[in-house]
Design a protein around this motif. Structure first.
Motif, PDB file in Angstrom:
ATOM      1  N   MET A  21       0.826  -1.122  -0.264  1.00  0.00           N
ATOM      2  CA  MET A  21       0.195  -0.096  -0.090  1.00  0.00           C
ATOM      3  C   MET A  21       1.159   1.334  -0.149  1.00  0.00           C
ATOM      4  O   MET A  21       2.031   1.147   0.341  1.00  0.00           O
ATOM      5  CB  MET A  21      -1.128   0.154   0.896  1.00  0.00           C
ATOM      6  N   THR A  22       0.000   2.251  -0.132  1.00  0.00           N
ATOM      7  CA  THR A  22       1.192   3.692  -0.193  1.00  0.00           C
ATOM      8  C   THR A  22       0.643   4.392   0.894  1.00  0.00           C
ATOM      9  O   THR A  22      -0.929   4.258   1.449  1.00  0.00           O
ATOM     10  CB  THR A  22       0.498   4.578  -1.225  1.00  0.00           C
ATOM     11  N   ALA A  23       2.013   4.187   2.149  1.00  0.00           N
ATOM     12  CA  ALA A  23       2.075   5.134   2.966  1.00  0.00           C
ATOM     13  C   ALA A  23       2.419   6.394   3.106  1.00  0.00           C
ATOM     14  O   ALA A  23       3.577   6.411   2.326  1.00  0.00           O
ATOM     15  CB  ALA A  23       2.016   3.341   4.285  1.00  0.00           C
ATOM     16  N   PHE A  24       2.322   7.207   3.665  1.00  0.00           N
ATOM     17  CA  PHE A  24       3.020   8.586   4.319  1.00  0.00           C
ATOM     18  C   PHE A  24       3.477   8.475   5.630  1.00  0.00           C
ATOM     19  O   PHE A  24       3.118   8.353   6.797  1.00  0.00           O
ATOM     20  CB  PHE A  24       2.564   9.465   3.757  1.00  0.00           C
ATOM     21  N   ALA A  38       6.042   6.122   0.773  1.00  0.00           N
ATOM     22  CA  ALA A  38       6.614   4.978   0.522  1.00  0.00           C
ATOM     23  C   ALA A  38       6.038   3.936   0.433  1.00  0.00           C
ATOM     24  O   ALA A  38       4.442   4.120   0.852  1.00  0.00           O
ATOM     25  CB  ALA A  38       7.343   4.929   1.987  1.00  0.00           C
ATOM     26  N   LYS A  39       6.853   2.868  -0.484  1.00  0.00           N
ATOM     27  CA  LYS A  39       5.435   1.641  -0.300  1.00  0.00           C
ATOM     28  C   LYS A  39       5.817   0.601   1.255  1.00  0.00           C
ATOM     29  O   LYS A  39       6.775   0.414   1.219  1.00  0.00           O
ATOM     30  CB  LYS A  39       5.625   1.127  -1.372  1.00  0.00           C
ATOM     31  N   PHE A  79      11.343   2.832  13.244  1.00  0.00           N
ATOM     32  CA  PHE A  79      10.656   3.004  12.396  1.00  0.00           C
ATOM     33  C   PHE A  79      10.711   2.217  11.006  1.00  0.00           C
ATOM     34  O   PHE A  79      11.307   1.094  10.947  1.00  0.00           O
ATOM     35  CB  PHE A  79      11.625   4.346  11.737  1.00  0.00           C
ATOM     36  N   PRO A  80      10.287   2.401   9.530  1.00  0.00           N
ATOM     37  CA  PRO A  80       9.367   3.528   9.514  1.00  0.00           C
ATOM     38  C   PRO A  80       7.491   4.067  10.147  1.00  0.00           C
ATOM     39  O   PRO A  80       7.736   2.539  10.869  1.00  0.00           O
ATOM     40  CB  PRO A  80       8.829   3.608   7.949  1.00  0.00           C
ATOM     41  N   GLU A 120      -2.928   3.303   2.554  1.00  0.00           N
ATOM     42  CA  GLU A 120      -4.407   3.172   2.431  1.00  0.00           C
ATOM     43  C   GLU A 120      -5.151   2.663   3.092  1.00  0.00           C
ATOM     44  O   GLU A 120      -6.189   1.925   3.187  1.00  0.00           O
ATOM     45  CB  GLU A 120      -3.904   3.015   0.887  1.00  0.00           C
ATOM     46  N   PHE A 121      -4.445   1.945   3.779  1.00  0.00           N
ATOM     47  CA  PHE A 121      -5.166   1.013   4.506  1.00  0.00           C
ATOM     48  C   PHE A 121      -5.124   1.023   6.828  1.00  0.00           C
ATOM     49  O   PHE A 121      -3.427   1.037   6.950  1.00  0.00           O
ATOM     50  CB  PHE A 121      -5.372  -0.373   4.900  1.00  0.00           C
TER      51      PHE A 121
END
Length: 332
Positions: A21-24, A38-39, A79-80, A120-121
């Motif tokens: 998913m795409t995450a920040f 990030a993925k 992290f992340p 996204e999730f």
């Protein structure tokens, strides 16, 4: 839900391998520039949890304080990290016997210490999520969980609010304060709002009975007294406020620093007690906030909306200081 998010949700439901998913995220402490895209793997849903396809989130002061490293002693993990505790979206996956079904519209106050909303999730325990009505927009729902729960638990659980009580809310126009004014009025209290002069009409529209401009009036020197002082702004201390508390009055703050924790320990046996409030995720409280919203007693004020990929700008906005309401992030 966006096409990309629908596709990802379908993969999550189907149990496809190598799901991402795409995450920040941020990989180290620092200013808002450390936030980046990030993925990451879609989080696994464990027993007792639901997986939510995130439509919207919001930014709270705790998010930038954690990101800056101000509270790193409390979060010793690696992290992340994905920031954010407020989620509104749809259930992407859940157990067959869960009180939710796939596609249900929900809000959640994430119970993971590190957050996880800006993606996204997100996953969370069943007992920190609640169904939202079709009439509630995702952006409005995302603004409520942390700030609304903080206001509700501060007033009801720690402040022992009741009809006829006199309540002062310092920082009444902010995210927590605006909810607190409305909740206090819904519970029958007499509310004094404290904020800047520019926000007087806003606070009165929320339901406040009277207003103090903090630049002109120091409420701690007032001849008036209150049963509860809720410092939603973290600007006044217990020892400054106790002289204007009624006997058996209560002071509640949202400032979780060492001084505040010591104040909680020292004053609990006194007739005028003080407490630092740390909200606890709770589905029953979310349902109460939704009920108040449906009755028209809890309106959501959105300061600004940002797409999720502008999360750094949203963090900067909250750090600068938001006069009215919440900053919301929207996926898609």
């Amino acid at each position: 839900m966006s096409t990309q998010l629908e596709r990802s949700a379908s993969q999550a439901r189907d149990g496809s391998s190598n799901q991402t998913m795409t995450a920040f995220v941020y990989d180290d402490y620092g200013n808002a520039d450390v936030l980046h895209c990030a993925k990451l793997p879609i989080p696994d849903r464990l027993p007792g949890q639901i997986l939510i396809a995130v439509e919207a989130s919001s930014v709270n002061p705790i998010d930038y304080r954690l990101r800056s490293g101000e509270m790193k002693g409390l979060l010793p993990f690696g992290f992340p990290r994905i920031p954010g505790y407020d989620v509104a979206g749809t259930v992407a996956d859940c157990a067959p016997d869960a009180p939710f079904g796939r596609g249900d519209r929900v809000m959640a106050f994430l119970d993971h210490m590190r957050g996880g909303a800006c993606a996204e999730f997100a996953v969370c325990a069943i007992d920190v999520a609640a169904k939202i009505p079709d009439s509630m927009q995702f952006a409005d729902a995302a603004a409520i969980p942390l700030a609304g729960t903080t206001a509700l638990q501060s007033l009801r659980d720690h402040g022992k609010i009741a009809a006829g009580k006199r309540v002062l809310i310092n920082g009444a126009s902010g995210g927590v304060g605006a909810f607190a004014v409305q909740i206090a009025k819904a519970y029958g209290a007499h509310v004094t709002a404290v904020a800047s002069s520019d926000n007087e009409s806003f606070c009165m529209e929320l339901g406040a009975d009277c207003f103090y401009d903090y630049e002109k009036v120091d409420f701690t020197k007032s001849v008036e007294h209150w049963d509860l002082i809720f410092d939603a702004a973290g600007k006044s201390g217990y020892f400054d406020s106790r002289d204007v508390l009624n006997e058996h009055g209560r002071y509640v703050s949202t400032e979780p620093d060492a001084k505040g924790m010591l104040m909680t320990l020292l004053t609990w046996p006194l007739s005028k007690s003080g407490k630092v409030m740390l909200a606890k995720p709770n589905a029953a409280d979310l349902r109460e906030l939704i009920r108040l919203h449906e009755l028209g007693n809890l309106k959501v004020t959105i300061d600004r909306r940002y797409p999720m990929n502008q999360v750094a700008d949203a963090h900067r906005r909250v750090e600068e200081g938001v006069d009215r309401g919440k900053v919301v992030l929207v996926n898609g």
